[in-house]
Design a protein around this motif. Structure first.
Motif, PDB file in Angstrom:
ATOM      1  N   PHE A 149      -5.313  59.099  54.316  1.00 29.14           N
ATOM      2  CA  PHE A 149      -5.350  60.030  53.104  1.00 29.14           C
ATOM      3  C   PHE A 149      -4.739  58.852  52.131  1.00 29.14           C
ATOM      4  CE2 PHE A 149      -3.546  62.661  49.803  1.00 29.14           C
ATOM      5  CZ  PHE A 149      -4.781  63.268  49.736  1.00 29.14           C
ATOM      6  N   ALA A 150      -3.627  58.328  52.416  1.00 22.80           N
ATOM      7  CA  ALA A 150      -2.968  57.378  51.317  1.00 22.80           C
ATOM      8  C   ALA A 150      -3.910  56.303  50.949  1.00 22.80           C
ATOM      9  CB  ALA A 150      -1.674  56.692  52.003  1.00 22.80           C
ATOM     10  N   ASP A 151      -4.718  55.824  51.776  1.00 15.90           N
ATOM     11  CA  ASP A 151      -5.648  54.783  51.603  1.00 15.90           C
ATOM     12  C   ASP A 151      -6.797  55.291  50.644  1.00 15.90           C
ATOM     13  OD1 ASP A 151      -4.949  52.657  53.063  1.00 15.90           O
ATOM     14  OD2 ASP A 151      -6.076  52.977  54.473  1.00 15.90           O
ATOM     15  N   GLN A 152      -7.512  56.588  51.439  1.00 21.66           N
ATOM     16  CA  GLN A 152      -8.381  57.404  50.253  1.00 21.66           C
ATOM     17  C   GLN A 152      -7.894  57.529  48.894  1.00 21.66           C
ATOM     18  OE1 GLN A 152      -9.550  60.675  52.703  1.00 21.66           O
ATOM     19  NE2 GLN A 152     -10.308  59.261  54.398  1.00 21.66           N
ATOM     20  N   HIS A 153      -6.710  58.024  48.807  1.00 14.70           N
ATOM     21  CA  HIS A 153      -6.002  58.324  47.423  1.00 14.70           C
ATOM     22  C   HIS A 153      -6.360  57.340  46.443  1.00 14.70           C
ATOM     23  CE1 HIS A 153      -3.119  59.346  44.408  1.00 14.70           C
ATOM     24  NE2 HIS A 153      -2.459  58.205  44.563  1.00 14.70           N
ATOM     25  N   LYS A 154      -5.847  56.073  46.935  1.00 15.00           N
ATOM     26  CA  LYS A 154      -5.984  54.507  46.044  1.00 15.00           C
ATOM     27  C   LYS A 154      -7.374  54.506  45.617  1.00 15.00           C
ATOM     28  CE  LYS A 154      -1.746  54.185  45.981  1.00 15.00           C
ATOM     29  NZ  LYS A 154      -1.100  54.559  44.682  1.00 15.00           N
ATOM     30  N   HIS A 155      -8.476  54.746  46.631  1.00 15.30           N
ATOM     31  CA  HIS A 155      -9.916  54.743  46.282  1.00 15.30           C
ATOM     32  C   HIS A 155     -10.416  55.618  45.327  1.00 15.30           C
ATOM     33  CE1 HIS A 155     -10.467  51.135  48.910  1.00 15.30           C
ATOM     34  NE2 HIS A 155      -9.896  51.788  50.040  1.00 15.30           N
ATOM     35  N   ARG A 156      -9.838  56.883  45.535  1.00  9.47           N
ATOM     36  CA  ARG A 156     -10.251  57.992  44.495  1.00  9.47           C
ATOM     37  C   ARG A 156      -9.857  57.627  43.235  1.00  9.47           C
ATOM     38  NH1 ARG A 156      -9.640  61.218  49.246  1.00  9.47           N
ATOM     39  NH2 ARG A 156      -7.333  61.538  48.898  1.00  9.47           N
ATOM     40  N   LEU A 157      -8.527  57.024  43.037  1.00  7.54           N
ATOM     41  CA  LEU A 157      -8.263  56.651  41.730  1.00  7.54           C
ATOM     42  C   LEU A 157      -8.716  55.603  41.205  1.00  7.54           C
ATOM     43  CD1 LEU A 157      -4.066  56.763  42.344  1.00  7.54           C
ATOM     44  CD2 LEU A 157      -5.798  58.510  41.152  1.00  7.54           C
ATOM     45  N   THR A 158      -9.263  54.612  41.995  1.00  7.32           N
ATOM     46  CA  THR A 158     -10.106  53.643  41.568  1.00  7.32           C
ATOM     47  C   THR A 158     -11.259  54.004  41.013  1.00  7.32           C
ATOM     48  OG1 THR A 158      -9.121  52.135  42.853  1.00  7.32           O
ATOM     49  CG2 THR A 158     -11.028  51.232  41.916  1.00  7.32           C
ATOM     50  N   GLU A 159     -12.059  55.046  41.862  1.00  2.00           N
ATOM     51  CA  GLU A 159     -13.346  55.480  41.444  1.00  2.00           C
ATOM     52  C   GLU A 159     -13.159  56.434  40.302  1.00  2.00           C
ATOM     53  OE1 GLU A 159     -14.787  57.883  44.867  1.00  2.00           O
ATOM     54  OE2 GLU A 159     -14.478  55.818  46.181  1.00  2.00           O
ATOM     55  N   PHE A 160     -12.174  56.994  39.873  1.00  4.65           N
ATOM     56  CA  PHE A 160     -11.743  57.870  38.666  1.00  4.65           C
ATOM     57  C   PHE A 160     -12.184  56.863  37.478  1.00  4.65           C
ATOM     58  CE2 PHE A 160      -8.777  59.357  35.366  1.00  4.65           C
ATOM     59  CZ  PHE A 160      -9.330  60.571  35.396  1.00  4.65           C
ATOM     60  N   ILE A 161     -11.397  55.790  37.462  1.00  5.49           N
ATOM     61  CA  ILE A 161     -11.708  54.884  36.289  1.00  5.49           C
ATOM     62  C   ILE A 161     -13.012  54.193  36.353  1.00  5.49           C
ATOM     63  CG2 ILE A 161     -10.788  52.612  35.561  1.00  5.49           C
ATOM     64  CD1 ILE A 161      -8.252  53.330  37.134  1.00  5.49           C
ATOM     65  N   HIS A 162     -13.582  53.916  37.391  1.00  8.10           N
ATOM     66  CA  HIS A 162     -14.970  53.429  37.676  1.00  8.10           C
ATOM     67  C   HIS A 162     -15.989  54.230  36.902  1.00  8.10           C
ATOM     68  CE1 HIS A 162     -18.979  52.576  39.355  1.00  8.10           C
ATOM     69  NE2 HIS A 162     -18.656  51.589  39.041  1.00  8.10           N
ATOM     70  N   ASP A 163     -15.835  55.856  37.442  1.00 11.09           N
ATOM     71  CA  ASP A 163     -16.587  56.684  36.866  1.00 11.09           C
ATOM     72  C   ASP A 163     -16.608  56.783  35.278  1.00 11.09           C
ATOM     73  OD1 ASP A 163     -17.498  57.108  39.388  1.00 11.09           O
ATOM     74  OD2 ASP A 163     -16.371  59.171  39.695  1.00 11.09           O
ATOM     75  N   LYS A 164     -15.538  56.440  34.662  1.00 10.23           N
ATOM     76  CA  LYS A 164     -15.374  56.610  33.171  1.00 10.23           C
ATOM     77  C   LYS A 164     -16.014  55.388  32.682  1.00 10.23           C
ATOM     78  CE  LYS A 164     -12.931  60.339  33.332  1.00 10.23           C
ATOM     79  NZ  LYS A 164     -13.164  61.564  32.653  1.00 10.23           N
TER      80      LYS A 164
END
Length: 178
Positions: free
Chosen positions: A120-135
């Motif tokens: 979950f901790a790893d996925q959290h960082k990936h989700r945040l990176t995707e959040f930026i990428h999706d913008k």
């Protein structure tokens, strides 16, 4: 959500954030939460299940703050709003470092079987990176901003958060001047 469950989650998060996951035992959690051990186990099958739920709730609150600050923003305005949201999170929640990275570290070093927390901790960082990428930012730009935000989190443990904020804004300006 029941009042006792909310109380347990809030108090546990505060304790884990302040002292670490392994340094805080269930006895301390239930004592400071004002609940019984049976009530704790009625809501969570284990301490690890409690930790995982805390991380999920914390992530939801963090993402809500990011959305609140960055809504309808694009380009450089988005990046500055994102940084301000992150710095606001640090101001509101204290400068104790990243709870997700601390959970990953503590549970990576512990006995096997706690991969859900590490994952979950790893996925959290990936989700945040995707959040930026999706913008509309490249993966490289998203990773650079994540490094900057993670650095801000770490430096806020040592330096005044306002000093860190000044440097983050300067670094963002330098990153996106082209």
């Amino acid at each position: 959500m029941s009042k006792k469950r909310e109380q347990l989650l809030a108090q546990s998060e505060r304790l884990f954030d302040r002292h670490g996951f392994h340094a805080v035992g269930l006895k301390q959690v239930i004592k400071e939460s004002g609940i019984s051990l049976m009530t704790m186990y009625n809501h969570f099958e284990s301490k690890e299940a409690l930790v995982l739920e805390i991380l999920k709730k914390r992530e939801a609150r963090y993402l809500q703050k990011l959305d609140q600050f960055t809504e309808k923003k694009t380009g450089k305005d988005f990046m500055h709003a994102l940084a301000e949201a992150h710095l606001s999170w640090i101001r509101d929640n204290g400068s104790n470092g990243c709870m997700f990275l601390r959970a990953k570290e503590e549970y990576s070093l512990a006995q096997a079987g706690h991969s859900a927390i590490v994952s979950f901790a790893d996925q959290h960082k990936h989700r945040l990176t995707e959040f930026i990428h999706d913008k509309g930012f490249t993966n490289q730009e998203a990773v650079r901003v994540m490094i900057l935000l993670e650095g801000a989190t770490a430096m806020a443990e040592v330096f005044d958060v306002e000093e860190v904020a000044t440097e983050v804004n300067g670094a963002l300006k330098a990153l996106f001047t082209n």
